[in-house]
Design a protein around this motif. Structure first.
Motif, PDB file in Angstrom:
ATOM      1  N   THR A  76     -13.726  63.509 -41.080  1.00 22.26           N
ATOM      2  CA  THR A  76     -14.215  62.433 -42.167  1.00 22.26           C
ATOM      3  C   THR A  76     -14.876  62.856 -43.270  1.00 22.26           C
ATOM      4  O   THR A  76     -15.617  63.983 -43.454  1.00 22.26           O
ATOM      5  CB  THR A  76     -14.921  61.404 -41.281  1.00 22.26           C
ATOM      6  OG1 THR A  76     -16.172  62.032 -40.863  1.00 22.26           O
ATOM      7  CG2 THR A  76     -14.472  60.833 -40.243  1.00 22.26           C
ATOM      8  N   ALA A 114      -9.894  68.224 -45.983  1.00 23.79           N
ATOM      9  CA  ALA A 114      -8.362  68.043 -46.022  1.00 23.79           C
ATOM     10  C   ALA A 114      -7.546  68.928 -45.007  1.00 23.79           C
ATOM     11  O   ALA A 114      -6.605  68.535 -44.366  1.00 23.79           O
ATOM     12  CB  ALA A 114      -7.909  68.004 -47.160  1.00 23.79           C
ATOM     13  N   GLY A 172      -7.252  63.135 -50.315  1.00 25.08           N
ATOM     14  CA  GLY A 172      -6.936  61.662 -50.552  1.00 25.08           C
ATOM     15  C   GLY A 172      -6.613  61.028 -49.059  1.00 25.08           C
ATOM     16  O   GLY A 172      -6.691  60.023 -48.852  1.00 25.08           O
ATOM     17  N   ASP A 173      -6.126  61.997 -48.243  1.00 21.74           N
ATOM     18  CA  ASP A 173      -5.548  61.481 -46.983  1.00 21.74           C
ATOM     19  C   ASP A 173      -6.739  61.709 -45.736  1.00 21.74           C
ATOM     20  O   ASP A 173      -6.528  61.341 -44.662  1.00 21.74           O
ATOM     21  CB  ASP A 173      -4.389  62.364 -46.481  1.00 21.74           C
ATOM     22  CG  ASP A 173      -3.331  61.938 -47.509  1.00 21.74           C
ATOM     23  OD1 ASP A 173      -3.126  60.739 -48.011  1.00 21.74           O
ATOM     24  OD2 ASP A 173      -2.359  62.723 -47.627  1.00 21.74           O
ATOM     25  N   VAL A 174      -7.947  62.019 -46.312  1.00 26.77           N
ATOM     26  CA  VAL A 174      -9.052  62.131 -45.199  1.00 26.77           C
ATOM     27  C   VAL A 174      -9.872  60.988 -44.797  1.00 26.77           C
ATOM     28  O   VAL A 174      -9.785  60.159 -45.658  1.00 26.77           O
ATOM     29  CB  VAL A 174     -10.151  63.192 -45.666  1.00 26.77           C
ATOM     30  CG1 VAL A 174     -10.855  63.260 -44.466  1.00 26.77           C
ATOM     31  CG2 VAL A 174      -9.605  64.437 -46.144  1.00 26.77           C
ATOM     32  N   ALA A 175      -9.911  60.574 -43.425  1.00 27.05           N
ATOM     33  CA  ALA A 175     -10.718  59.509 -43.131  1.00 27.05           C
ATOM     34  C   ALA A 175     -11.938  59.389 -43.437  1.00 27.05           C
ATOM     35  O   ALA A 175     -12.666  60.213 -44.038  1.00 27.05           O
ATOM     36  CB  ALA A 175     -10.533  59.286 -41.648  1.00 27.05           C
ATOM     37  N   HIS A 176     -12.688  58.165 -43.589  1.00 27.16           N
ATOM     38  CA  HIS A 176     -13.985  57.965 -43.939  1.00 27.16           C
ATOM     39  C   HIS A 176     -14.767  57.127 -43.172  1.00 27.16           C
ATOM     40  O   HIS A 176     -14.207  56.129 -42.224  1.00 27.16           O
ATOM     41  CB  HIS A 176     -13.975  57.098 -45.508  1.00 27.16           C
ATOM     42  CG  HIS A 176     -13.127  57.813 -46.405  1.00 27.16           C
ATOM     43  ND1 HIS A 176     -13.341  58.851 -47.234  1.00 27.16           N
ATOM     44  CD2 HIS A 176     -11.896  57.237 -47.048  1.00 27.16           C
ATOM     45  CE1 HIS A 176     -12.429  59.291 -47.833  1.00 27.16           C
ATOM     46  NE2 HIS A 176     -11.465  58.093 -47.975  1.00 27.16           N
ATOM     47  N   ASP A 225     -15.179  53.523 -43.652  1.00 19.84           N
ATOM     48  CA  ASP A 225     -14.104  52.517 -43.189  1.00 19.84           C
ATOM     49  C   ASP A 225     -13.952  52.106 -41.812  1.00 19.84           C
ATOM     50  O   ASP A 225     -13.038  51.371 -41.572  1.00 19.84           O
ATOM     51  CB  ASP A 225     -12.552  53.037 -43.670  1.00 19.84           C
ATOM     52  CG  ASP A 225     -12.393  53.446 -45.003  1.00 19.84           C
ATOM     53  OD1 ASP A 225     -13.099  52.801 -45.821  1.00 19.84           O
ATOM     54  OD2 ASP A 225     -11.591  54.418 -45.584  1.00 19.84           O
TER      55      ASP A 225
END
Length: 348
Positions: free
Chosen positions: A244, A238, A5-9, A12
């Motif tokens: 990412t 994670a 859930g907290d991993v960057a993409h 984005d």
């Protein structure tokens, strides 16, 4: 996807690239930031590799001499045309290593103006600054190094032919790498015979140096490994600071929203790229954008971990038989190397 859930993409991120950043980026990529001729290891069984090192060293000396010009009366110097060297060979024979070595060798430790760019970055530079302005920008450089020289459309053929001809006339020397001989550029991609004048002009600029040998990236490496599951990719992402995580189709759609010249900024600061749901691509425009991203990931040395299809099956058989065959094979080679680098990333 537990733990993700907290991993960057990457999806984005919406990077912008200023003209100043484009100029500042005209240097070898991080993977080749500390190479030199002495760190190139020619294969004893491939004599063309050692010969290529010698030819590149001689090119550097000649490029500096041509830039200095010919001394005339009253201390003035006559501008001498630049020279060109074209490193032609298959994947993974060290062409980019040698090209970056040329960049670092020119001028030695002194500050001289020189540039290193991929072919795509050079066309983008001309697009941002304008044709004449781009000539003025580079006209006093000793050398312009161009990696992955490939002509994808007639517009680029005409643009680059005229740009390089003008720079050579102004005393700039040109070094380039490719896996296609100059007279075959554009073959299979557009009606190359309609642009023979431009293609022949390009071929006339360069002395071609052929480099033979196997792909060093695959030496002693096993075949493509079985991919992890989506959940495994998410969990591993994670665990990695700066990683990412993206779904393959969403990432491909995101790549279409920006020019490939922005891809280096897209992955800036990323430590590893995790992708779920990889599958075979049948759309050529999508495939070419993935090739561009792969090249930038490879340049930056960023490992890739992916679920879904094996990375050596991403490009369809039809694509591998077409005019962009060499691009797709190079990208596959690099994806496999990055995936092997990613096997220990995030506890895998």
């Amino acid at each position: 996807m537990s733990g993700a859930g907290d991993v960057a993409h990457l999806t984005d991120r919406h990077p912008s690239v200023t003209p100043e950043r484009l100029v500042a980026g005209l240097i070898p990529p991080p993977t080749f930031a500390s190479v030199e001729f002495d760190t190139y290891r020619p294969d004893p069984g491939e004599p063309t590799q050692a010969a290529a090192v010698t030819a590149c060293r001689e090119f550097c000396d000649l490029a500096v001499q041509r830039r200095a010009g010919k001394k005339k009366l009253f201390g003035k110097r006559e501008v001498l045309p630049g020279v060109g060297i074209y490193l032609d060979g298959g994947f993974g024979v060290g062409k980019t290593h040698l090209l970056a070595s040329i960049y670092y060798d020119i001028g030695g430790g002194s500050e001289v103006e020189k540039a290193f760019a991929t072919f795509g970055e050079l066309t983008q530079l001309a697009g941002v600054f304008g044709f004449q302005e781009c000539i003025e920008l580079l006209a006093e450089y000793v050398v312009v190094c161009i990696d992955e020289f490939e002509l994808d459309d007639p517009g680029n053929t005409t643009l680059i032919s005229r740009l390089l001809s003008a720079l050579v006339d102004r005393g700039v020397s040109i070094a380039a790498t490719s896996n296609t001989l100059p007279e075959q550029l554009g073959e299979g991609r557009f009606a190359a015979q309609d642009f023979l004048r431009e293609i022949n002009t390009l071929a006339g600029i360069f002395t071609t140096i052929r480099i033979e040998g196997p792909d060093y990236r695959h030496r002693d490496l096993p075949p493509a490994p079985e991919p992890p599951t989506d959940d495994e990719v998410g969990a591993r992402a994670a665990e990695v600071a700066g990683a990412t995580l993206d779904e393959f189709d969403a990432l491909c759609r995101h790549l279409a929203t920006m020019h490939p010249s922005r891809y280096p900024a897209l992955i800036e600061g990323v430590t590893a790229v995790f992708i779920t749901g990889v599958h075979r691509i049948d759309d050529q425009s999508v495939a070419l954008r993935l090739v561009s991203l792969t090249d930038r990931l490879y340049d930056a040395g960023i490992p890739v971990v992916a679920s879904g299809a094996k990375l050596d099956t991403v490009f369809s058989e039809e694509m591998l038989a077409g005019g962009f065959r060499k691009k797709y094979l190079r990208a596959t080679s690099r994806l496999l190397a990055l995936s092997h680098a990613g096997r220990g990333t995030g506890g895998g």
